[in-house]
Design an enzyme around this catalytic site. Structure first.
Site, PDB file in Angstrom:
ATOM      1  N   SER A 209       0.811  -1.220   0.000  1.00 46.74           N
ATOM      2  CA  SER A 209       0.000   0.000   0.000  1.00 46.74           C
ATOM      3  C   SER A 209       0.844   1.270   0.000  1.00 46.74           C
ATOM      4  O   SER A 209       0.458   2.271  -0.598  1.00 46.74           O
ATOM      5  CB  SER A 209      -0.934  -0.004   1.212  1.00 46.74           C
ATOM      6  OG  SER A 209      -1.763  -1.139   1.192  1.00 46.74           O
ATOM      7  N   HIS A 265       0.880   4.321   4.343  1.00 51.13           N
ATOM      8  CA  HIS A 265       0.197   4.959   3.223  1.00 51.13           C
ATOM      9  C   HIS A 265       0.585   6.430   3.113  1.00 51.13           C
ATOM     10  O   HIS A 265       0.860   6.940   2.029  1.00 51.13           O
ATOM     11  CB  HIS A 265      -1.317   4.825   3.394  1.00 51.13           C
ATOM     12  CG  HIS A 265      -1.794   3.406   3.397  1.00 51.13           C
ATOM     13  ND1 HIS A 265      -3.126   3.057   3.459  1.00 51.13           N
ATOM     14  CD2 HIS A 265      -1.110   2.222   3.357  1.00 51.13           C
ATOM     15  CE1 HIS A 265      -3.246   1.746   3.441  1.00 51.13           C
ATOM     16  NE2 HIS A 265      -2.039   1.222   3.396  1.00 51.13           N
TER      17      HIS A 265
END
Length: 315
Positions: A209, A265
């Protein structure tokens, strides 16, 4: 020969009249024992063009020059990459293949490899002696890379691979394979390093991610640079952020928590956008230098986060 005797005609096959040597392919009346090293046709002294080995004929020289000129004039993208003639998504496909292979290994064939490859760190965790994982030092920093290819479940890998397939090919064609791969890896490294900086002592996170969010940040910069409507990338960013917090967890290694860390992220998003700015807005006359500095700066930031994160650990 009598002055009024007609001269002997030049043979029609281009061979000279006297010695039997072939005639120059451009001047058949001129005998020569030299041939073009490229095509083999006979050339006279006037037509000989010196080459690295022997001589070439004018046609071959001009043809080579034309091909080289066409290669120099091959269109480049705004980031300086040669315009892809074939498959512009090779690196994207390879990355997806590696992620799927590691997923099959860690989920079904050898689940214990999740711990060996995941972003594991502890400094003073209960029942765990001393420091371990990334907190142990540079010998364990490989986890920043390997954790990018480990996923916590079908929804996790499906979301990431779908995003990679949507975002990857476009960026790869614009950046070129090496720049795209550098952007992807740096974003993933920065995401994991940022998570380690904030959590540090007791963590276990996995997933691509951070790298995917780096591609999102880079796509936003690309759209801004090319004045492309940004609604699609904003929508994809929102979906990924929602999933990030919905599936968030940073339990210790071996727990049953789905370990998807929003910190990775955010770190990947910022790094991807920053490196992309250096790549897309680099002045043409110093493009390679500026892009190289952007990548080197990203590596330096990752190392700094690792060192600071380790220095903050207890003991």
């Amino acid at each position: 020969m009598h002055p009024e005797e007609p001269g002997r005609p030049t043979p029609a096959d281009g061979r000279g009249a006297g010695s039997g040597l072939p005639g120059c392919y451009r001047h058949p009346e001129r005998e020569t024992g030299v041939g073009c090293t490229r095509c083999g046709r006979p050339v006279c002294p006037e037509c000989m063009v010196p080459a690295a080995v022997g001589f070439q004929c004018p046609d071959c020289v001009h043809g080579t020059a034309a091909r080289e000129e066409r290669a120099r004039q091959r269109p480049r993208t705004s980031a300086g990459a040669l315009l892809a003639l074939g498959d512009g998504a090779l690196v994207t496909k390879v990355l997806i293949g590696i992620n799927l292979a590691v997923f099959l290994l860690t989920q079904y064939l050898a689940p214990e490899w999740q711990l060996r490859l995941g972003m594991v760190s502890w400094a003073s965790a209960p029942n765990l002696p001393g420091r371990g994982g990334v907190a142990q030092g540079p010998t364990e920093w490989y986890r920043l890379v390997t954790a990018m290819f480990v996923h916590a479940g079908l929804l996790h890998i499906a979301t990431n691979m779908f995003s990679l397939w949507v975002l990857g090919p476009q960026l790869e064609r614009v950046l070129g394979r090496l720049r795209f791969l550098a952007l992807y890896l740096l974003s993933g490294l920065a995401g994991n390093a940022f998570a380690y900086l904030l959590v540090g002592g007791e963590m276990f996170t996995v997933g691509a991610s951070g790298a995917i969010f780096g591609l999102l940040g880079a796509t936003a910069v690309l759209f801004k640079a090319t004045r492309t409507p940004m609604q699609p990338v904003i929508a994809l960013l929102v979906v990924n952020l929602v999933l990030s917090f919905a599936l968030h967890g940073n339990g210790p290694a071996g727990s049953n928590t789905i370990n998807i860390d929003w910190r990775a992220h955010v770190g990947g998003l910022v790094m991807g956008a920053a490196v992309a700015i250096g790549m897309f807005y680099a002045p043409r006359e110093r493009r390679n230098l500026v892009q190289g500095l952007a990548v080197a700066g990203g590596v330096a930031v990752v190392l700094l986060m690792l060192l600071v994160g380790t220095a903050r650990l207890p003991g």
